[in-house]
Design a protein around this motif. Structure first.
Motif, mmCIF file in Angstrom:
data_model
loop_
_atom_site.group_PDB
_atom_site.id
_atom_site.type_symbol
_atom_site.label_atom_id
_atom_site.label_comp_id
_atom_site.label_asym_id
_atom_site.label_seq_id
_atom_site.Cartn_x
_atom_site.Cartn_y
_atom_site.Cartn_z
ATOM 1 N N PRO C 22 0.790 -1.233 0.000
ATOM 2 C CA PRO C 22 0.000 0.000 0.000
ATOM 3 C C PRO C 22 0.823 1.284 0.000
ATOM 4 O O PRO C 22 0.232 2.364 0.086
ATOM 5 C CB PRO C 22 -0.796 -0.107 1.291
ATOM 6 N N ALA C 23 2.146 1.193 -0.058
ATOM 7 C CA ALA C 23 2.932 2.436 -0.075
ATOM 8 C C ALA C 23 2.674 3.233 -1.344
ATOM 9 O O ALA C 23 2.632 4.453 -1.339
ATOM 10 C CB ALA C 23 4.410 2.102 0.057
ATOM 11 N N LYS C 24 2.476 2.496 -2.446
ATOM 12 C CA LYS C 24 2.147 3.149 -3.709
ATOM 13 C C LYS C 24 0.887 2.505 -4.278
ATOM 14 O O LYS C 24 0.535 1.398 -3.892
ATOM 15 C CB LYS C 24 3.288 2.925 -4.706
ATOM 16 N N GLU C 25 0.268 3.172 -5.204
ATOM 17 C CA GLU C 25 -0.932 2.621 -5.837
ATOM 18 C C GLU C 25 -0.551 1.359 -6.625
ATOM 19 O O GLU C 25 0.486 1.312 -7.279
ATOM 20 C CB GLU C 25 -1.536 3.678 -6.764
ATOM 21 N N ALA C 26 -1.393 0.348 -6.529
ATOM 22 C CA ALA C 26 -1.091 -0.896 -7.234
ATOM 23 C C ALA C 26 -1.531 -0.801 -8.690
ATOM 24 O O ALA C 26 -2.463 -0.066 -9.021
ATOM 25 C CB ALA C 26 -1.809 -2.048 -6.562
ATOM 26 N N HIS C 27 -0.840 -1.554 -9.535
ATOM 27 C CA HIS C 27 -1.229 -1.588 -10.943
ATOM 28 C C HIS C 27 -2.557 -2.327 -11.090
ATOM 29 O O HIS C 27 -2.752 -3.391 -10.528
ATOM 30 C CB HIS C 27 -0.146 -2.299 -11.757
ATOM 31 N N THR C 28 -3.473 -1.751 -11.838
ATOM 32 C CA THR C 28 -4.749 -2.413 -12.080
ATOM 33 C C THR C 28 -4.934 -2.560 -13.582
ATOM 34 O O THR C 28 -4.921 -1.569 -14.301
ATOM 35 C CB THR C 28 -5.919 -1.584 -11.521
ATOM 36 N N PRO C 29 -5.110 -3.785 -14.061
ATOM 37 C CA PRO C 29 -5.305 -3.954 -15.509
ATOM 38 C C PRO C 29 -6.598 -3.291 -15.981
ATOM 39 O O PRO C 29 -7.550 -3.170 -15.210
ATOM 40 C CB PRO C 29 -5.395 -5.472 -15.686
ATOM 41 N N GLU C 30 -6.597 -2.893 -17.229
ATOM 42 C CA GLU C 30 -7.767 -2.223 -17.805
ATOM 43 C C GLU C 30 -9.040 -3.053 -17.715
ATOM 44 O O GLU C 30 -10.123 -2.553 -17.538
ATOM 45 C CB GLU C 30 -7.508 -1.984 -19.299
ATOM 46 N N ARG C 31 -8.859 -4.376 -17.896
ATOM 47 C CA ARG C 31 -10.035 -5.231 -17.932
ATOM 48 C C ARG C 31 -10.471 -5.704 -16.560
ATOM 49 O O ARG C 31 -11.340 -6.575 -16.461
ATOM 50 C CB ARG C 31 -9.732 -6.455 -18.800
ATOM 51 N N PHE C 32 -9.839 -5.203 -15.517
ATOM 52 C CA PHE C 32 -10.162 -5.675 -14.180
ATOM 53 C C PHE C 32 -11.660 -5.521 -13.909
ATOM 54 O O PHE C 32 -12.258 -4.506 -14.214
ATOM 55 C CB PHE C 32 -9.364 -4.900 -13.134
ATOM 56 N N ARG C 33 -12.241 -6.588 -13.350
ATOM 57 C CA ARG C 33 -13.671 -6.530 -13.053
ATOM 58 C C ARG C 33 -13.879 -6.050 -11.626
ATOM 59 O O ARG C 33 -13.774 -6.814 -10.673
ATOM 60 C CB ARG C 33 -14.311 -7.909 -13.247
ATOM 61 N N GLY C 34 -14.126 -4.757 -11.491
ATOM 62 C CA GLY C 34 -14.376 -4.179 -10.174
ATOM 63 C C GLY C 34 -15.847 -3.828 -10.024
ATOM 64 O O GLY C 34 -16.699 -4.399 -10.693
ATOM 65 N N ARG C 35 -16.114 -2.859 -9.176
ATOM 66 C CA ARG C 35 -17.502 -2.508 -8.849
ATOM 67 C C ARG C 35 -18.360 -2.177 -10.066
ATOM 68 O O ARG C 35 -17.916 -1.529 -11.001
ATOM 69 C CB ARG C 35 -17.494 -1.292 -7.941
ATOM 70 N N VAL C 36 -19.611 -2.620 -9.991
ATOM 71 C CA VAL C 36 -20.568 -2.370 -11.072
ATOM 72 C C VAL C 36 -21.003 -0.908 -11.078
ATOM 73 O O VAL C 36 -21.279 -0.340 -10.031
ATOM 74 C CB VAL C 36 -21.808 -3.282 -10.905
ATOM 75 N N VAL C 37 -21.037 -0.310 -12.260
ATOM 76 C CA VAL C 37 -21.485 1.067 -12.403
ATOM 77 C C VAL C 37 -22.591 1.090 -13.452
ATOM 78 O O VAL C 37 -22.483 0.453 -14.490
ATOM 79 C CB VAL C 37 -20.325 1.980 -12.870
ATOM 80 N N VAL C 38 -23.650 1.814 -13.158
ATOM 81 C CA VAL C 38 -24.759 1.901 -14.101
ATOM 82 C C VAL C 38 -24.829 3.310 -14.659
ATOM 83 O O VAL C 38 -24.662 4.277 -13.925
ATOM 84 C CB VAL C 38 -26.092 1.543 -13.407
ATOM 85 N N ASN C 39 -25.040 3.417 -15.941
ATOM 86 C CA ASN C 39 -25.262 4.716 -16.547
ATOM 87 C C ASN C 39 -26.771 4.916 -16.694
ATOM 88 O O ASN C 39 -27.397 4.325 -17.571
ATOM 89 C CB ASN C 39 -24.577 4.767 -17.912
ATOM 90 N N PRO C 40 -27.366 5.746 -15.818
ATOM 91 C CA PRO C 40 -28.835 5.871 -15.815
ATOM 92 C C PRO C 40 -29.391 6.391 -17.147
ATOM 93 O O PRO C 40 -30.522 6.080 -17.507
ATOM 94 C CB PRO C 40 -29.109 6.867 -14.699
#
Lengths: 222, 158, 177, 364
Positions: C22-40
């Motif tokens: 946690p000292a630095k931000e971790a690399h996150t791949p573009e395709r990582f499946r994280g939290r769901v977001v809805v575009n209303p």
């Protein structure tokens, strides 16, 4: 002659001789063969198992199930799945007779197939099906506090068992947002209206379905 | 005593309990714990093999009927003040298994959970964030800032 | 001994394998499946996501005034499987790369995304509808020669009528030519 | 202590045993240091998934089956989808078939590496354990970059796959394979010849070939006993008939042989992924879905642990009336009684690990 045909024929002939029934065949896109045979009663299971064992078949698994969906159905059957090269043969044994739904006991096939042991114990505990001559009749996975036959008592299910936990959680999620849904009859995610035939041909891009509320119609203030 | 605990920051020891999980979170916990890439020991934590040495407990799985009593027994063996972390959606809400005939979860029906780390499974970095959050709560409890006394935290069987 | 030195040299050159998080931000791949977001804006309320969701994480229900619907995603039961995203006909659902999910028990039931999506009134009959998103309209009317963009604000039945009428007119004009 | 020697007594192991990832419980009757009888108590991870599957619709079950077990999490939805495709006669597009095999082989590499790493962990060879796990991280990164999660790929859906893999990603995969391959040769050498490792694993937990046949064993456990069974070759599916690979066997039938089978299979998987990268055709990712008719269907695939079997019964609704699966660990686990007969107490967890047990798979 391809191996497909060979193992097909071996199984077919052996089962025909043992049970006097012909096996139906289906093939997948890679030409793997799937044989389907339905026995008339549990009596024919022993000779069928013996014939398969003698021809080098391996027991894949067995599936016990209730044949029809519905609260009152108790028509149980067991599908025995055997494998031989690229052939899978499913021998189905109905456990009911005309006019009597109470399942009859099935003979154990452990003397031909050692690995039938666990499978038979499993359908005993999950479906309450009795086995004749099982060498080791004990519970396998199911906790003693749950009733034997839990699968058959749950398959004619109601939303009761299932919906409660989900409903309770969702009430708290919505309450955290300040919305009270305790009286609502909305759906809670995991409740599938059981048995409702749904056309699953997707993708559903044609037309989203609405429940349009007419703006001009008087609001029903219930 | 207060002075002592102010000066000396203790290291919390971690313990994990599998409450009927599908392995995903457990493998990720093992990865987080045991390999240099994630190296949880940098956070001043280490895994221990006995619940009696533990301070932070990580629970995975939807709590099946058969492990329930064993999990509760092990959890009770962990000395206070302890911090409980639910890893993955199963212990938090039952996840995809909710409503199964042998599912007793969510785990907070039985055990007071402090930190939730949802994910299916969460990535190791996410688990580390959970551990950091748990460590903070644990230190607060040690210093008497946060509640968490024995009498308030009980486990009951139905 | 020599082999040992070689290995040491190699490892020194390689640098530490430890991820700086946690000292630095971790690399996150573009395709990582994280939290769901809805575009209303894009959501048409077809509920296919709700139908697909194995975790029961989506709840869609009309609001009290029936002027719109509430769309709620509870992240604490979302398996991040992406079925909702895959089958969403209007691509209203995306999975963000946000994996910062640890939260305290107090926030357990707050760990949700709430969207309030209003119905529109059909320009024809006034019924409550969701506007047909332009991409979906483009697929539905891909074979139509007439510009259908202004039909989007009609309810399905009004739109059907209007579309049929227009194609008729357009056919007539073609025939006259 | 001296009183206990020579006498039989029962030693409970588990269910929260430190050496094992999952709750397993053994009642081991020992005589001195020797195991005389093993009784397995199971069911701790029984989640009632087969009952749950009859409450979820066909799509939700893709996700549910993926959570049977996270180590073979791609094989489950794949086989489940194949069972439905066999039942409804759906032909999966060729590109999707390639991508399905790609996902499966990536998972196989990670799963096998995890198992052999745990072997090193159990015998106390910590540096090897960490090294293999770090090497496995290469595949974990591939999974996270290509599919978005380190364990559950969510690659499959009915009629095809959900994610495309483009040339850029294939470039990344190939580069990762190159790094992996560099390490693999070294790792295989260590497992094959390290004296400490060999003295703990060679001749331990022997399973003769005839017992492997009698118990109906599958996968690396059977292949470690010289039984050349592999669904990918015996009942080909996907694009396996078009790819070339060897069915790896060893003849020792012991813990060491099973580990060597897994390690050598990693190399086969690397070669398979390369062949996929080289031959991937253009095309659609999913086939159009018809209405799934009432009927029954089976499918088999080779999961990392061996043959995985699915059976589905449907009526005309979109909720299956019965979904049954049998995982490879099911028989392999049962056969532990043969492998553990007269072994040393210290070897119990080593032998258990050698079948790559998947408790969550077995108990569902």
């Amino acid at each position: 002659m391809t191996p497909t045909n060979k193992s097909n024929e071996i199984v077919h002939d052996a089962l025909l001789q043992a049970t006097e029934l012909a096996t139906q065949w289906t093939f997948d896109v890679k030409q793997n063969a799937f044989g389907w045979l339905r026995l008339n009663n549990t009596e024919s299971l022993r000779p069928a198992a013996k014939a398969l064992a003698e021809n080098g078949a391996r027991l894949c698994t067995m599936t016990a199930y209730v044949e029809e969906r519905g609260e009152n159905s108790n028509k149980k059957a067991i599908a025995y799945h055997f494998a031989l090269a690229n052939t899978v043969v499913t021998v189905t044994v109905p456990l009911y007779t005309a006019g009597c739904d109470t399942p009859v006991a099935v003979p154990s096939i452990t003397s031909w197939f050692r690995n039938a042991d666990w499978n038979e114990r499993e359908f005993h505990e999950m479906f309450g099906i009795d086995i004749v001559d099982h060498p080791n009749p004990k519970r396998l996975f199911l906790d003693e506090r749950l009733d034997a036959g839990i699968m058959s008592s749950l398959i004619p299910f109601s939303a009761m068992v299932h919906g409660a936990a989900t409903r309770n959680l969702w009430e708290q999620v919505m309450a955290a947002k300040g919305v009270d849904i305790t009286g609502s009859d909305g759906s809670y995610g995991l409740e599938n209206p059981h048995g409702a035939p749904t056309d699953i041909s997707t993708p559903p891009i044609e037309e989203p379905t609405f429940t349009p509320v007419s703006a001009t119609a008087p609001e029903n203030g219930n | 005593m207060n002075l002592f605990s102010d000066i000396v920051v203790r290291s919390p020891w971690l313990y994990r309990i599998n409450a009927g999980s599908c392995n995903g979170c457990d493998v990720e916990l093992a990865t987080t714990a045991c390999i240099p890439r994630y190296d949880v020991e940098r956070l001043g934590c280490r895994y221990c093999g006995s619940p009696r040495h533990a301070d932070i407990v990580l629970i995975t799985g939807p709590l099946t009927l058969r492990v329930r009593d064993k999990v509760l027994r092990v959890w009770q063996e962990i000395p206070e003040p302890k911090v409980t972390v639910a890893v993955g959606i199963c212990p938090i809400s039952g996840g995809v298994f909710r409503g199964g005939h042998s599912i007793e979860g969510p785990i907070d029906r039985y055990i007071p959970v402090d930190v939730n780390v949802p994910g299916c499974p969460p990535r190791p970095q996410s688990i580390m964030e959970g551990v950091l959050l748990a460590k903070k709560i644990w230190l607060d409890r040690l210093n008497g800032i946060a509640p968490g006394h024995k009498e308030e935290r009980h486990v009951s069987l139905p | 001994m020599f082999r040992f030195l070689k290995l040491l040299g190699k490892n020194l050159a390689q640098g530490p394998s430890t991820d700086p998080f946690p000292a630095k931000e971790a690399h996150t791949p573009e395709r990582f499946r994280g939290r769901v977001v809805v575009n209303p804006e894009q959501c048409v309320g077809c509920r296919i996501c709700h139908h697909m969701c194995a975790g029961g994480a989506i709840r869609i229900e009309d609001n009290e005034e029936k002027t719109g619907y509430n769309f709620t995603v509870w992240h604490n039961t979302c398996a991040l499987c992406g079925m909702c995203r895959h089958y969403c006909p209007t691509k209203a659902i995306t999975l963000s790369t946000d994996w910062h999910n640890a939260h305290t028990q107090e926030d357990k039931y707050d760990w949700a995304a709430h969207y309030s999506i209003p119905y529109l009134a059909c320009a024809g009959c006034g019924a409550h509808i969701r506007m047909l998103p332009p991409q979906l309209a483009a697929r539905l009317y891909a074979h139509s020669p007439v510009d259908m963009t202004d039909l989007l604000k009609l309810c399905p039945s009004c739109r059907q009528l209007a579309a049929a009428r227009r194609e008729e007119i357009s056919n007539d004009t073609h025939e006259q030519e | 202590m001296s009183e206990a020697l020579g006498k039989e007594f029962t030693l409970p192991l588990g269910p929260m045993h430190v050496a094992l990832e999952e709750p397993m419980y053994f009642k081991v009757t020992v005589e001195g240091e020797r195991v005389r009888h093993v009784e397995i108590t199971s069911g701790h991870v029984h989640r009632g998934m087969e009952a749950l599957a009859t409450k979820r619709n066909l799509f939700q079950n893709i996700v549910l089956t993926e959570r049977v077990c996270s180590l073979c999490s791609n094989s489950h939805p794949l086989t489940y989808c194949m069972a439905i495709e066999n039942l409804a006669g759906i032909e999966v597009p060729r590109r999707a078939q390639y991508l399905r095999v790609l996902a499966d082989e990536i998972k196989r590499v990670a799963s096998h590496l995890f198992n052999v790493a745990i072997l090193a962990h159990i015998i106390g060879y910590k540096s090897l354990f960490m090294h293999v796990m770090e090497v496995r991280e290469i595949m974990q990164d591939v999974k996270e970059t290509v599919y978005g999660n380190r364990m559950d790929l969510a690659a499959n859906t009915l009629g095809g796959v959900k994610n495309d893999v483009d040339a850029q990603l294939f470039g990344y995969i190939t580069r990762s394979l190159q790094r992996l391959e560099g390490h693999m040769q070294e790792i295989i050498d260590i497992y094959a010849s390290n004296p400490m490792l060999c003295s703990r694993t060679v001749g331990v937990g022997v399973l003769p070939k005839d017992e492997a046949i009698r118990y109906g064993l599958v996968g690396p456990v059977a292949r470690g006993s010289g039984l050349a069974v592999d669904v990918r070759r015996d009942a080909p599916y996907g694009i396996y008939p078009e790819l070339s690979f060897n069915v790896i066997t060893e003849t020792g039938g012991d813990v060491h042989s099973r580990a060597m089978v897994r390690l050598r299979e990693v190399n086969e998987s690397i070669s398979l992924i390369r062949q996929i990268a080289a031959n991937l055709p253009e095309g659609k990712l999913t086939a159009p879905l018809p209405v799934i008719p009432a009927g029954q269907g089976c499918a088999r695939t080779e999961a990392p642990r061996g043959e995985l079997f699915y059976f589905i019964r449907t009526d005309e609704s979109d909720i299956p009336t019965r979904l049954k699966w049998r995982v490879p660990s099911y028989m392999n686990w049962d056969a532990l009684e043969v492998m553990m007969k007269d072994c040393a107490v210290a070897d119990v967890s080593l032998i258990v690990n050698s079948i790559d047990p998947c408790v969550s798979c077995t108990e569902r």
